[in-house]
Design a protein around this motif. Structure first.
Motif, short mmCIF file in Angstrom:
data_model
loop_
_atom_site.label_atom_id
_atom_site.label_comp_id
_atom_site.label_asym_id
_atom_site.label_seq_id
_atom_site.Cartn_x
_atom_site.Cartn_y
_atom_site.Cartn_z
N HIS A 153 0.82 -1.21 0.00
CA HIS A 153 0.00 0.00 0.00
C HIS A 153 0.86 1.26 0.00
O HIS A 153 1.93 1.30 0.62
CB HIS A 153 -0.93 0.01 1.22
CG HIS A 153 -1.95 -1.08 1.19
ND1 HIS A 153 -1.69 -2.33 1.70
CD2 HIS A 153 -3.21 -1.13 0.69
CE1 HIS A 153 -2.76 -3.10 1.53
NE2 HIS A 153 -3.69 -2.39 0.91
N TYR A 187 1.76 4.84 1.15
CA TYR A 187 1.59 5.69 2.33
C TYR A 187 1.07 7.07 1.90
O TYR A 187 1.25 7.50 0.76
CB TYR A 187 2.94 5.79 3.05
CG TYR A 187 2.95 6.65 4.29
CD1 TYR A 187 2.23 6.28 5.43
CD2 TYR A 187 3.69 7.83 4.32
CE1 TYR A 187 2.25 7.08 6.56
CE2 TYR A 187 3.72 8.62 5.45
CZ TYR A 187 2.99 8.24 6.58
OH TYR A 187 3.01 9.03 7.70
N VAL A 188 0.46 7.78 2.83
CA VAL A 188 -0.19 9.06 2.53
C VAL A 188 0.75 10.07 1.86
O VAL A 188 0.34 10.83 0.98
CB VAL A 188 -0.82 9.66 3.82
CG1 VAL A 188 0.19 9.84 4.92
CG2 VAL A 188 -1.50 10.99 3.52
N TRP A 204 0.64 9.71 -1.80
CA TRP A 204 -0.57 10.26 -2.43
C TRP A 204 -0.34 11.73 -2.79
O TRP A 204 -0.71 12.17 -3.88
CB TRP A 204 -1.78 10.19 -1.50
CG TRP A 204 -2.03 8.91 -0.77
CD1 TRP A 204 -1.48 7.68 -1.02
CD2 TRP A 204 -2.91 8.74 0.35
NE1 TRP A 204 -1.95 6.77 -0.12
CE2 TRP A 204 -2.84 7.38 0.73
CE3 TRP A 204 -3.75 9.59 1.06
CZ2 TRP A 204 -3.57 6.86 1.79
CZ3 TRP A 204 -4.49 9.08 2.12
CH2 TRP A 204 -4.39 7.73 2.47
N HIS A 211 -10.71 2.49 -0.20
CA HIS A 211 -9.48 3.28 -0.19
C HIS A 211 -8.25 2.41 0.01
O HIS A 211 -7.18 2.70 -0.55
CB HIS A 211 -9.52 4.39 0.86
CG HIS A 211 -8.66 5.57 0.50
ND1 HIS A 211 -7.32 5.62 0.77
CD2 HIS A 211 -8.95 6.71 -0.18
CE1 HIS A 211 -6.81 6.75 0.31
NE2 HIS A 211 -7.78 7.44 -0.29
N GLU A 219 -5.10 2.36 -2.52
CA GLU A 219 -3.72 2.59 -2.10
C GLU A 219 -2.75 1.58 -2.68
O GLU A 219 -1.53 1.82 -2.70
CB GLU A 219 -3.63 2.57 -0.57
CG GLU A 219 -4.26 3.78 0.09
CD GLU A 219 -4.48 3.56 1.58
OE1 GLU A 219 -3.68 2.82 2.18
OE2 GLU A 219 -5.44 4.11 2.14
N ARG A 220 -3.26 0.42 -3.12
CA ARG A 220 -2.36 -0.55 -3.75
C ARG A 220 -2.52 -0.59 -5.27
O ARG A 220 -1.95 -1.45 -5.94
CB ARG A 220 -2.56 -1.94 -3.15
CG ARG A 220 -3.92 -2.57 -3.34
CD ARG A 220 -3.96 -3.97 -2.69
NE ARG A 220 -5.26 -4.61 -2.81
CZ ARG A 220 -5.67 -5.29 -3.89
NH1 ARG A 220 -4.88 -5.40 -4.95
NH2 ARG A 220 -6.86 -5.85 -3.91
N LEU A 256 -5.27 5.46 -8.53
CA LEU A 256 -5.09 6.59 -7.62
C LEU A 256 -4.68 7.84 -8.40
O LEU A 256 -5.21 8.94 -8.17
CB LEU A 256 -4.03 6.26 -6.56
CG LEU A 256 -3.73 7.35 -5.52
CD1 LEU A 256 -4.95 7.61 -4.64
CD2 LEU A 256 -2.54 6.93 -4.65
#
Length: 761
Positions: A178, A180-181, A184, A513, A517-518, A523
């Motif tokens: 995943h 991480y924020v 993003w 979500h 994330e993956r 995204l």
């Protein structure tokens, strides 16, 4: 499970880190110079020479040194250099340094391509050096935060694409499932900046062998696109990537997890969706369609929620670690940075409201607001990242924690001494501009009254900048000593389990979500959709719906001489201090009436490429300048502003009087306007361009000589002296100053009116 060995690349991190520090010092020094020029405009004369006996100078050959400088050290160009150096060189390099360090650790992999990493680094530095050279030469587009001309725009695009390829390649080869924020925010930044940069910088080169270009948009459309870009350059170059750094480095420095994962999700998606709509709040009460202004205000107010959500997520991450803040200078910088982010993102929506905007816009309040974000949020985050990384990269402890704490306090007091005086100056300006006597006349009719009243605040601002700069110098000393004490490790060995392949579809019980994330491709696509919606719904109707920009039949294209004068105005950066937008307020119409007591209309700007509405009034608005003063006044004002306006802080422009106007490209400019932009020049007008220019220039010179006998005598003496020396004498009609005067005397003269209606104050 297979364990894979690899190494992290610290070399690219070090390169961006060094560039950050070097260009940071350069950017701060340029900012100090610009601040000094605002209360000591004679600074260039002090270094280069002057004919004013009241001014001390280091030169003895009169004005020639200043003339030879060709304006390279004037406020207009220094300001452009300062903003670009701080935004793209200092913040940009610090952002890339943090991204290259954190991305490798978060994704458990080396950057996808070392070659692309170094092409990115050297391409970015080449762009910065090109900007410095061209701005010093007066080559610019005048567009705020996007002043670089078309070849540099192309270079930025290529370098940004290379960075994106490397980033997406690294994500594709990651060893964690995943994202991480922080990742993003890096993805959102790349997508948004690519879109903003390309659409705002659509321009048509005059030729592919020169630097000059003209914006693909004109007037109101250009203004909307530029501030859609300008506001979102702050959003997606100065905010979202730095938030990504916050989400990585604050938890690392505090040794605490991010306060709230759910808040991170809300923060990211709401921020990138809402931010993109807010650009029109820079154009309140202008000729922009009212619906666009209202949309900008609404979304600006909504921005408070996601911005403060992010701020709280950052500060609350320090729960249980506040004792470390007392001891760790890195955390000190981060805490103040995030606090300044919260303050600036509350103040921005406040300034977007029409009630506050009518007082605050065009004043130094906006400059104070911008620098609260730049010095506090961007600067302190960069300093925190630098202090975090250097001991790690050089495998040693920071040479002096005490010196870092001194830097922190000098920087903090620097921000206070910088921002607070400008807030006071802004309130003072805004209120003085609007104050009327009981008989309906302006209390401060002379613009210089409002300038001299705030000079003490300009001096305090300089003190604040000096404190901030002094702290940065201490940082350089500390970093050099730290690096000398330690040993740099370019390749950092690491080993992690290989990432097992998994179906891209949703797994049972997996939230949407978590699945997103993956799946970085989806995204990225969703991020693009989020930022594209607002931009397209604001900009496309303004560009394609004709009713949004009503035409005025009386408005005609610029004459060839006026067009050349306008390009000189842009070259010298005059739009940095003068606006060309009279808002529908009684005080502005009365103050800037010229021959026509009328506020600015959208249809008046249809031939303006680029628009020149400005964002700051150090000098008065010029949109109704045409015919307000005699030609000789403009001549003398450009030679020495203090000879016509005692106490003026405007720099001198004597080279305009010496320079011969280059007419070699004028015909190409007219043909470009006619053939590409449909400007209604006729073939006979273009063919008779020289006589058209000569007739207009002759009329201006005739006026100057009739109105100013001293100027006439000076030119007669110069002509006689040149003849004696056997040198060619260029008549005044052929010089740049005449073209500039023709442009200034044209401003706002196309429309006539006898009845004026204004909005309530």
């Amino acid at each position: 499970m297979e364990t894979q060995k690899f190494s992290y690349d610290n070399g690219i991190v070090r390169a961006f880190l060094i560039a950050t520090v070097v260009f940071g010092i350069v950017g701060f020094l340029l900012g100090l110079t610009a601040a000094l020029l605002l209360f000591y405009p004679e600074l260039p004369e002090f270094f280069l020479g002057t004919d004013d006996p009241t001014i001390k100078t280091l030169q003895s050959d009169g004005m020639q040194g200043l003339i030879n400088s060709q304006g390279a050290f004037g406020f207009g160009r220094i300001r452009m250099l300062h903003t670009s150096a701080v935004i793209f060189a200092f913040v940009g390099n610090s952002m890339f340094s943090g991204i290259y360090y954190s991305m490798q650790r978060l994704l458990k992999t080396r950057m996808w391509s070392d070659t692309l990493s170094w092409i990115h680094f050297w391409g970015w530095q080449l762009m910065i050096v090109s900007v410095v050279i061209t701005f010093f030469m007066g080559i610019n587009t005048s567009k705020e935060y996007a002043e670089h001309e078309w070849p540099i725009d192309i270079l930025i695009t290529v370098v940004w694409v290379i960075f994106g390829i490397n980033m997406f390649g690294t994500i594709a080869t990651r060893r964690v499932r995943h994202l991480y924020v922080a990742i993003w925010f890096y993805l959102g930044t790349w997508v948004a900046v690519a879109m903003l940069h390309i659409f705002n910088n659509l321009e048509v080169p005059l030729s592919f062998t020169g630097w000059k270009s003209y914006s693909a948009y004109s007037g109101v459309k250009d203004a909307l696109v530029q501030w859609w870009y300008g506001h979102n350059a702050v959003a997606f170059f100065l905010t979202t990537p730095v938030l990504g750094l916050m989400y990585y480095f604050v938890p690392k420095a505090a040794d605490r997890p991010v306060f709230s994962y759910k808040l991170s999700i809300i923060h990211f998606w709401s921020l990138i969706f809402v931010y993109i709509w807010a650009g029109p709040h820079h154009l309140q009460y202008t000729a922009l369609p009212a619906w666009a202004q209202a949309v900008g205000t609404g979304f600006s107010i909504m921005l408070i929620a996601p911005s403060w959500g992010g701020m709280l997520n950052g500060l609350l991450t320090l729960r249980g670690a506040w004792d470390k803040v007392r001891e760790n200078p890195v955390l000190k910088f981060f805490v103040v940075a995030v606090t300044c982010y919260g303050m600036a993102t509350f103040e921005g929506p406040l300034l977007a409201t029409k009630t506050v905007n009518k007082v605050g816009h065009f004043t130094d309040w906006v400059i104070g607001h911008v620098h609260l974000g730049a010095l506090g949020w961007n600067g302190f985050m960069a300093f925190g990242v630098i202090y975090f990384l250097v001991p790690i990269l050089w495998r040693t402890k920071l040479w002096s924690v005490k010196l870092a704490n001194w830097h922190f306090w000098l920087g903090t007091f620097g921000i206070i001494f910088y921002a607070v005086p400008l807030y006071i100056a802004g309130f003072t300006q805004g209120l003085m501009w609007k104050e009327f006597n009981p008989d309906g006349t302006l209390v401060y009719k002379n613009w210089l009254d409002t300038v001299t009243a705030i000079l003490p605040h300009y001096k305090l601002r300089f003190v604040g900048g000096l404190l901030y700069f002094s702290g940065a110098i201490l940082m350089v000393v500390n970093l050099v000593a730290t690096a000398r004490k330690g040993s740099f490790q370019k390749e950092v060995p690491a080993e992690v389990p290989a990432l097992a392949k998994i179906n891209k579809g949703r797994k049972e019980g997996e939230t949407f979500h978590l699945w997103l994330e993956r799946t970085p491709l989806y995204l990225g696509i969703l991020s693009f959709v989020a930022v594209a919606i607002g931009g397209s719904l604001e900009i496309l109707p303004t560009i394609f719906v004709k009713d949004n920009v009503p035409t005025i039949s009386a408005v005609k294209p610029y004459s060839p001489l006026e067009l050349e004068g306008r390009d000189i105005y842009i070259r010298e950066g005059c739009n940095a201090c003068h606006s060309q937008m009279i808002r529908p307020f009684r005080d502005e119409v009365v103050r800037f009436n010229g021959k026509n007591g009328q506020y600015s209309k959208a249809g008046e700007f249809i031939y303006d490429r680029p628009f020149l509405w400005g964002s700051k009034r150090t000098g008065p608005d010029l949109h109704r300048e045409g015919g307000a003063r005699p030609d000789s006044w403009h001549f003398k004002h450009m030679y020495n502003p203090r000879s016509t306006s005692a106490g003026s802080i405007m720099p001198r422009y004597p080279w305009l009087i010496e320079n011969t106007l280059d007419r070699s490209k004028t015909q190409a400019k007219l043909e470009l306007m006619k053939n590409t932009f449909d400007v209604p020049y006729t073939k006979s007008q273009i063919d008779s361009m020289d006589s058209w220019m000569n007739n207009q220039a002759n009329a201006i010179v005739k006026n100057v000589f009739a109105e100013a006998d001293d100027v006439k005598k000076s030119f007669e003496e110069s002509k006689a002296n040149k003849a004696k020396a056997g040198e060619e004498f260029v008549p005044l009609e052929k010089r740049e100053i005449v073209a500039l005067i023709s442009y200034l005397q044209r401003l706002g003269t196309d429309i006539k009116t006898t009845e004026v209606k204004t909005a309530s104050n």
